[in-house]
Write an enzyme that holds these catalytic residues in place. Structure first.
Site, PDB file in Angstrom:
ATOM      1  N   ASP A   1      -7.254  -3.050  -6.881  1.00 41.38           N
ATOM      2  CA  ASP A   1      -7.976  -1.870  -6.377  1.00 41.38           C
ATOM      3  C   ASP A   1      -9.178  -1.513  -7.256  1.00 41.38           C
ATOM      4  OD1 ASP A   1      -6.411  -1.355  -4.141  1.00 41.38           O
ATOM      5  OD2 ASP A   1      -4.986  -0.135  -5.268  1.00 41.38           O
TER       6      ASP A   1
ATOM      7  N   LYS B   1       3.256   1.224  -3.981  1.00 44.02           N
ATOM      8  CA  LYS B   1       2.636   0.529  -5.122  1.00 44.02           C
ATOM      9  C   LYS B   1       3.440   0.645  -6.415  1.00 44.02           C
ATOM     10  CE  LYS B   1      -2.012   0.901  -3.239  1.00 44.02           C
ATOM     11  NZ  LYS B   1      -3.399   1.288  -3.453  1.00 44.02           N
TER      12      LYS B   1
ATOM     13  N   ALA C   1      -5.980  13.298  -9.689  1.00 43.08           N
ATOM     14  CA  ALA C   1      -5.280  12.683 -10.824  1.00 43.08           C
ATOM     15  C   ALA C   1      -3.973  12.053 -10.376  1.00 43.08           C
ATOM     16  CB  ALA C   1      -5.042  13.735 -11.912  1.00 43.08           C
ATOM     17  N   GLY C   2      -3.973  11.485  -9.167  1.00 45.15           N
ATOM     18  CA  GLY C   2      -2.781  10.801  -8.656  1.00 45.15           C
ATOM     19  C   GLY C   2      -2.887   9.299  -8.866  1.00 45.15           C
TER      20      GLY C   2
ATOM     21  N   THR D   1       0.844  -1.185   0.000  1.00 44.67           N
ATOM     22  CA  THR D   1       0.000   0.000   0.000  1.00 44.67           C
ATOM     23  C   THR D   1       0.884   1.241   0.000  1.00 44.67           C
ATOM     24  OG1 THR D   1      -1.913   1.007   1.060  1.00 44.67           O
ATOM     25  CG2 THR D   1      -0.362  -0.066   2.539  1.00 44.67           C
TER      26      THR D   1
HETATM   27  P1  ATR Z   1      -2.354   9.158  -4.613  1.00 45.57           P
HETATM   28  O1  ATR Z   1      -1.292   8.346  -5.252  1.00 45.57           O
HETATM   29  O2  ATR Z   1      -2.799   8.640  -3.288  1.00 45.57           O
HETATM   30  O3  ATR Z   1      -3.497   9.456  -5.517  1.00 45.57           O
HETATM   31  P2  ATR Z   1      -0.997  11.641  -5.141  1.00 45.57           P
HETATM   32  O4  ATR Z   1      -0.372  11.053  -6.357  1.00 45.57           O
HETATM   33  O5  ATR Z   1      -0.175  12.473  -4.230  1.00 45.57           O
HETATM   34  O6  ATR Z   1      -1.634  10.516  -4.218  1.00 45.57           O
HETATM   35  O7  ATR Z   1      -2.278  12.454  -5.611  1.00 45.57           O
HETATM   36  C1  ATR Z   1      -3.058  13.101  -4.712  1.00 45.57           C
HETATM   37  C2  ATR Z   1      -4.207  13.773  -5.467  1.00 45.57           C
HETATM   38  O8  ATR Z   1      -4.969  14.514  -4.531  1.00 45.57           O
HETATM   39  C3  ATR Z   1      -3.744  14.736  -6.520  1.00 45.57           C
HETATM   40  O9  ATR Z   1      -4.674  14.718  -7.579  1.00 45.57           O
HETATM   41  C4  ATR Z   1      -3.795  16.079  -5.768  1.00 45.57           C
HETATM   42  O10 ATR Z   1      -3.949  17.201  -6.614  1.00 45.57           O
HETATM   43  P3  ATR Z   1      -2.657  17.875  -7.321  1.00 45.57           P
HETATM   44  O11 ATR Z   1      -2.315  17.001  -8.490  1.00 45.57           O
HETATM   45  O12 ATR Z   1      -3.123  19.218  -7.716  1.00 45.57           O
HETATM   46  O13 ATR Z   1      -1.567  17.909  -6.269  1.00 45.57           O
HETATM   47  C5  ATR Z   1      -5.038  15.879  -4.959  1.00 45.57           C
HETATM   48  N1  ATR Z   1      -5.122  16.745  -3.758  1.00 45.57           N
HETATM   49  C6  ATR Z   1      -4.384  16.661  -2.635  1.00 45.57           C
HETATM   50  N2  ATR Z   1      -4.791  17.577  -1.735  1.00 45.57           N
HETATM   51  C7  ATR Z   1      -5.830  18.258  -2.307  1.00 45.57           C
HETATM   52  C8  ATR Z   1      -6.689  19.328  -1.883  1.00 45.57           C
HETATM   53  N3  ATR Z   1      -6.551  19.887  -0.681  1.00 45.57           N
HETATM   54  N4  ATR Z   1      -7.651  19.761  -2.733  1.00 45.57           N
HETATM   55  C9  ATR Z   1      -7.786  19.202  -3.953  1.00 45.57           C
HETATM   56  N5  ATR Z   1      -7.002  18.193  -4.421  1.00 45.57           N
HETATM   57  C10 ATR Z   1      -6.048  17.730  -3.601  1.00 45.57           C
END
Ligand code: ATR
Length: 292
Positions: A105, A68, A131-132, A64
């Site tokens: 997932d 990943k 988009a993460g 996790t």
């Molecule tokens: P994961 O792999 O868990 O998806 P990540 O790759 O860090 O984690 O992606 C986190 C996502 O949450 C991203 O889309 C991030 O937006 P950005 O690409 O602009 O960074 C989004 N995110 C995190 N905090 C946020 C907030 N407070 N409001 C809106 N989007 C948020």
């Protein structure tokens, strides 16, 4: 070497993981003898710890956050869905000694949505926030359900545009910024941002959720997330967190390892009962087959 088959989840941090509990319940239910533990593994120790686990007789691992992508790279062979998501959450030792990487997932999410919650996704408008990595893993299985359209909206618009571009061959998908959502309306909104974890909410325009629409937060916790509460306040027919997805992805991993599919409903019920406050309003987690 112990005689009982060993499994584990690696993550960092890992202390709050529900996976050992879920797999213990699956093992009991299916009368499989196995041990499943949780281990805190920082990224820099991931590869040696995985090698050691399998060398010492381990049969399968869940990986996790934040491991990943590393698990994806480490696997000798990968399932098609892992290749698509560029992430692996399940490693399995094959008979020939090689390590298979899979990603359960996305299928876990779709099973929770369609089987447990009774939602129909075909022909519906779906919005994915974020988009993460979490978003990347669910896009292909969602598009397989043949929605009318799937939109990815992200705080950083470019990332959503790029991500949508990678999946364009699978169905009607588009990406953009949160601001571009004004005037749009969706039947299902999925929160795959990290915002929930810090109690924040992406800024969403009024009317974004269609009447009788549903909300689903991929995150989960002991208390309802900010997004789940937003769904309740916005009049969602269903607004739940990702505990069902967690159990479903675990069931799919269990099936890969053991060749037996556990029943997930009773396990979801146990986990919900163990949480301090009811995470679902009485009518929001409907039994299967009662789609409105
Ligand atoms: P994961 O792999 O868990 O998806 P990540 O790759 O860090 O984690 O992606 C986190 C996502 O949450 C991203 O889309 C991030 O937006 P950005 O690409 O602009 O960074 C989004 N995110 C995190 N905090 C946020 C907030 N407070 N409001 C809106 N989007 C948020």
């Amino acid at each position: 070497m112990s005689r009982i088959d060993r499994y584990a989840v690696f993550g960092h941090p890992i202390s709050h993981s529900q996976s050992p509990r879920i797999h213990a319940l699956f093992a009991e239910q299916t009368e499989q003898a196995l041990a499943y533990t949780a281990q805190d593994v920082p990224p820099e120790l991931f590869e040696p710890e995985v090698r050691r686990f399998f060398r010492e007789g381990g049969k399968g691992l869940n990986c996790t956050v934040p491991l990943k992508k590393l698990a994806f790279r480490l696997a000798d062979r990968r399932s098609e869905r892992a290749e698509r998501g560029k992430a692996v959450n399940t490693l399995a030792l094959r008979a020939d000694g090689t390590i298979l990487g899979d990603n359960t997932d996305g299928v876990g999410l779709v099973r929770d949505l369609t089987v447990n919650l009774g939602l129909i996704l075909e022909g519906r408008r779906i919005l994915v926030l974020g988009a993460g990595g979490a978003s990347r893993g669910i896009l292909a299985p969602l598009l397989e359900q043949r929605p009318e359209r799937l939109v990815i909206a992200n705080r950083t618009p470019d990332k959503a545009v790029r991500l949508a571009g990678e999946f364009g061959d699978l169905g009607p998908i588009a990406g953009g910024g949160l601001e571009e959502l004004a005037g749009e309306s969706f039947d299902l909104i999925l929160n795959a941002t990290a915002a929930s974890l810090s109690g924040e909410l992406p800024n969403l325009p009024e009317g974004i959720l269609a009447p009788e629409g549903s909300c689903y937060d991929l995150a989960y916790g002991r208390a309802p997330t900010a997004f789940v509460r937003w769904g309740w306040n916005t009049g969602a027919a269903i607004s739940v967190d990702g505990i069902g997805m967690l159990v479903e992805q675990a069931a799919e991993a269990f099936h890969l390892w053991r060749g037996v599919r556990p029943e997930t409903g009773p396990v979801i019920a146990v986990l919900n009962a163990e949480r301090k406050s009811p995470l679902t309003e009485p009518a929001t987690r409907r039994p299967a087959g009662t789609d409105p």
